[in-house]
Design a protein around this motif. Structure first.
Motif, PDB file in Angstrom:
ATOM      1  N   GLY A 337       0.719  -1.264  -0.123  1.00 56.29           N
ATOM      2  CA  GLY A 337      -0.084  -0.034   0.075  1.00 56.29           C
ATOM      3  C   GLY A 337       0.839   1.376  -0.069  1.00 56.29           C
ATOM      4  O   GLY A 337       0.456   2.264  -0.458  1.00 56.29           O
ATOM      5  N   LEU A 338       2.023   1.287   0.649  1.00 64.23           N
ATOM      6  CA  LEU A 338       2.928   2.483   0.496  1.00 64.23           C
ATOM      7  C   LEU A 338       3.758   2.660  -0.554  1.00 64.23           C
ATOM      8  O   LEU A 338       4.634   3.400  -0.736  1.00 64.23           O
ATOM      9  N   ALA A 339       3.670   1.615  -1.370  1.00 63.02           N
ATOM     10  CA  ALA A 339       4.362   1.666  -2.820  1.00 63.02           C
ATOM     11  C   ALA A 339       4.288   2.986  -3.598  1.00 63.02           C
ATOM     12  O   ALA A 339       2.884   3.141  -3.712  1.00 63.02           O
ATOM     13  N   PRO A 340       4.926   3.450  -4.059  1.00 63.17           N
ATOM     14  CA  PRO A 340       4.522   4.687  -4.971  1.00 63.17           C
ATOM     15  C   PRO A 340       3.780   4.128  -6.181  1.00 63.17           C
ATOM     16  O   PRO A 340       4.037   3.204  -6.783  1.00 63.17           O
ATOM     17  N   GLY A 341       2.798   4.924  -6.412  1.00 64.43           N
ATOM     18  CA  GLY A 341       1.814   4.471  -7.463  1.00 64.43           C
ATOM     19  C   GLY A 341       0.443   3.900  -6.635  1.00 64.43           C
ATOM     20  O   GLY A 341      -0.494   4.233  -7.348  1.00 64.43           O
ATOM     21  N   LEU A 394       3.408  -4.497  -5.367  1.00 59.49           N
ATOM     22  CA  LEU A 394       4.529  -5.257  -5.410  1.00 59.49           C
ATOM     23  C   LEU A 394       5.078  -5.661  -6.818  1.00 59.49           C
ATOM     24  O   LEU A 394       5.164  -6.643  -7.202  1.00 59.49           O
ATOM     25  N   ARG A 395       5.489  -4.562  -7.058  1.00 56.96           N
ATOM     26  CA  ARG A 395       5.825  -4.539  -8.592  1.00 56.96           C
ATOM     27  C   ARG A 395       7.067  -5.380  -8.856  1.00 56.96           C
ATOM     28  O   ARG A 395       6.933  -6.296 -10.132  1.00 56.96           O
ATOM     29  N   ARG A 396       7.913  -5.607  -7.883  1.00 56.71           N
ATOM     30  CA  ARG A 396       9.025  -6.864  -8.193  1.00 56.71           C
ATOM     31  C   ARG A 396       8.532  -8.173  -8.553  1.00 56.71           C
ATOM     32  O   ARG A 396       9.374  -8.957  -9.164  1.00 56.71           O
TER      33      ARG A 396
END
Length: 645
Positions: A337-341, A394-396
């Motif tokens: 949730g805190l990830a940019p975007g 969780l882009r990675r």
């Protein structure tokens, strides 16, 4: 990174410290508010959740899942309050006769759109629930599809919108809602509401272009109260989630707000108020809002809405520790949730959750039973978006993120399937009672009466016989010329003991006296001790009791009354009763009491006025019960009883 560590540490620390639910919920809300604040200046592109590029792949998958899920509802027909609704439909000459409240009624509300559907069900397929179930299943499929369409209009990425729609279609809240046909109000309201968002024009805003959205919104408001606060979402959709287009968004939100005022004017003209489940104005929607919001925050909000760790029906048995709900939420918010975007997506989901919960907060006092998950049908859209958005962050992990989505859906279906099983079981009990009663009723003469004892109020949170005694039993037995009673006193032509175990709870002679009231002395019963708690906990699972003397009464009905310990009284005498305790703030007034005693073989149940009651000659055992009118938290410390000759 610091924010992530602090959020996870707060979640774990609160659990190990054994903090109360209010502190836990406050920490969760603080984490979500932090994400909302950070999203304001978040310029990173929203994370993409890869999905099949064919434009029909998403809708086909969503509709297939929703259709498969809703097909499990076919065995469930009318029960409970459904019979009050179809009886009212039978009495109406046209569907427009329902534009004003009438009898019978399951509540003091103005919902003409849903009433139109009930009229069509009864007059097109009288007595059969086939049409109602078919429409309910169809609406659910449309609901699930519109979740993705409306979220796309709110600038949510395609893969995230599809994932949120799949989570919604399998969410236990959604499945608990569609299991009961009376909840078509919630389905219609959400269908028209999401359609109104999806229909907002993308290009130039004119009155003609916006008219379809406004009409759909009015239909949603006239279906149920769930979407009263939908107009801010309309503004966000029109502005495309861009601050520089705020004027365009404000214009559209203003149009939606005007429609809301029109709907409220219609409601006040018909009802004279916002409406309520009770005729007593003290329990109106307005007066219940603050107590309801407080109840939600203390018990549920927002941790217990977090998929897939929310058990909807508390009567199902095992209940996971509070940390199982709280810690995963904090971890997901911190990592995804805190990830940019993704902050904007999670913030939007939280905003939808708040807009959905706020209008129904007064009804939170009805309790957390499975059947009341209908109150969270619209908020489930926000919950699903929060989960899908945090996983997308969780882009990675790339396409592996879909594995987490599928795991969440699988666990959601497991819980939802249990809820459906509870609804089917409740319906089967309902049908069995109808068959047994109909067989006896056929032999009775016109004008006779039958007493039916031992019926359960609910099974695993699903109500069984809400509107059945007045409307259901006469209709199914084909005997409108006789009366049906339940756990009442008096003389009857026939008696049916449906369940001996539950029937004994209503027989004052089936319970031994636990205390003796001596003339001229005051008996004090301390509810913080084992005797008081044990005596009351016999009455089903509708009462939660703890050693501090807090009793949580979940609803209304004879099975939910708080049965106090039985007393042996020196009749004839006058009994003075004093209760040390009362209901939570927001429900001021005396605690309603009822006295139950038996003279010979005749049972008497009378209301206690001014905390006094006169016992006639022949009375041996006296029982007192507290009669709640709606979900209330009752704090009892002691009961004092004094007898005077």
């Amino acid at each position: 990174m610091i924010a992530r560590v602090l959020i996870i540490a707060a979640g774990i620390g609160i659990e190990f410290a054994g903090a109360p639910a209010a502190v836990r919920n406050a920490a969760q809300c603080s984490a979500l508010l932090l994400i909302c604040i950070l999203s304001i200046r978040d310029r990173a592109p929203a994370p993409h959740l890869p999905f099949f590029k064919h434009k029909f792949a998403g809708p086909a998958l969503i509709l297939a899942v929703a259709a498969a899920v809703s097909s499990q509802m076919w065995p469930i027909g009318y029960f409970g309050d459904d019979y009050a609704l179809i009886e009212r439909a039978r009495r109406a000459a046209t569907p427009f006769d329902w534009l004003t409240p009438g009898e019978p009624s399951a509540g003091n509300f103005e919902r003409p759109v849903a009433w139109f559907f009930w009229w069509c069900y009864e007059h097109c397929t009288p007595g059969a629930a086939t049409a109602a179930r078919a429409v309910s299943n169809l609406l659910f499929c449309i609901n699930a599809w519109l979740v993705a369409v409306a979220l796309r209009r709110l600038s949510v990425r395609r893969g995230v919108a599809i994932a949120a729609a799949l989570i919604f279609a399998l969410h236990p809240f959604a499945l608990g809602t569609i299991a009961w046909l009376s909840n078509c109000y919630s389905q219609l309201s959400l269908t028209f509401g999401l359609a109104a968002i999806a229909a907002i024009p993308r290009r130039r805003i004119t009155a003609a272009a916006l008219a379809p959205s406004l009409v759909l919104y009015l239909l949603a408001l006239l279906s149920k109260e769930d979407v009263f606060l939908l107009f801010p979402l309309a503004g966000i959709a029109a502005a495309g989630c861009r601050w520089r287009r705020w004027r365009r968004g404000a214009a559209v939100a203003g149009g939606f707000f005007l429609i809301l005022l029109i709907a409220l004017a219609i409601r006040f003209a018909a009802l004279g108020s916002l409406g309520s489940y009770q005729s007593d104005t003290k329990l109106s929607m307005a007066s219940m809002w603050l107590p309801g919001a407080r109840q939600l925050f203390i018990e549920d909000f927002p941790g217990r809405y977090w998929l897939p760790l929310r058990e909807c029906a508390r009567g199902l048995g095992e209940r996971a520790p509070e940390g199982v709900y709280s810690i995963p939420l904090m971890i997901w918010l911190a990592m995804g949730g805190l990830a940019p975007g993704s902050r904007r997506t999670v913030a939007l989901g939280f905003f939808i959750l708040i807009l959905g919960v706020a209008p129904v907060a007064p009804l939170a006092l009805l309790g957390p039973d499975l059947i009341n998950t209908r109150l969270l049908f619209f908020p489930t859209v926000g919950v699903a978006l929060m989960l899908a958005g945090s996983i997308a962050g969780l882009r990675r992990l790339g396409p592996v993120r879909w594995v987490f989505i599928m795991i969440g859906c699988a666990i959601a279906w497991r819980l939802g399937a249990r809820n459906l099983a509870s609804a089917r079981e409740a319906y089967e009990i309902h049908e069995r009672a109808f068959r047994d009663v109909a067989a006896i009723a056929q032999e009775l003469p016109p004008g006779a009466s039958i007493q039916i004892d031992g019926l359960e109020d609910d099974r695993n949170g699903v109500p069984l016989f809400g509107g059945s005694f007045t409307w259901g039993f006469p209709r199914r037995a084909g005997r409108a010329d006789i009366t049906f009673h339940r756990s009442e006193v008096g003389r009857f032509d026939q008696f049916l003991e449906f369940n001996k175990k539950t029937a004994s709870l209503f027989d004052p002679l089936a319970v031994a006296a636990e205390f003796i009231v001596k003339p001229g002395e005051t008996l004090t019963i301390d509810f913080g001790k084992e005797s008081g708690g044990r005596a009351a906990s016999r009455v089903f699972e509708s009462i939660a009791f703890d050693e501090a003397g807090v009793w949580n009464v979940r609803g209304t009905g004879a099975g939910r009354n708080v049965r106090l310990p039985a007393l042996r009284a020196p009749a004839p005498c006058s009994i003075q009763i004093e209760i040390d305790g009362g209901f939570e703030p927001g429900f001021a007034g005396p605690v309603p009491l009822r006295a139950i005693y038996k003279i010979g073989s005749h049972a008497v149940r009378v209301d206690v006025k001014d905390n006094k009651i006169a016992l006639p000659v022949g009375v041996d055992i006296l029982q007192l019960e507290i009669v709640p009118r709606i979900q209330q938290t009752l704090r009892l410390r002691a009961l004092r009883v004094r007898a005077e000759k």
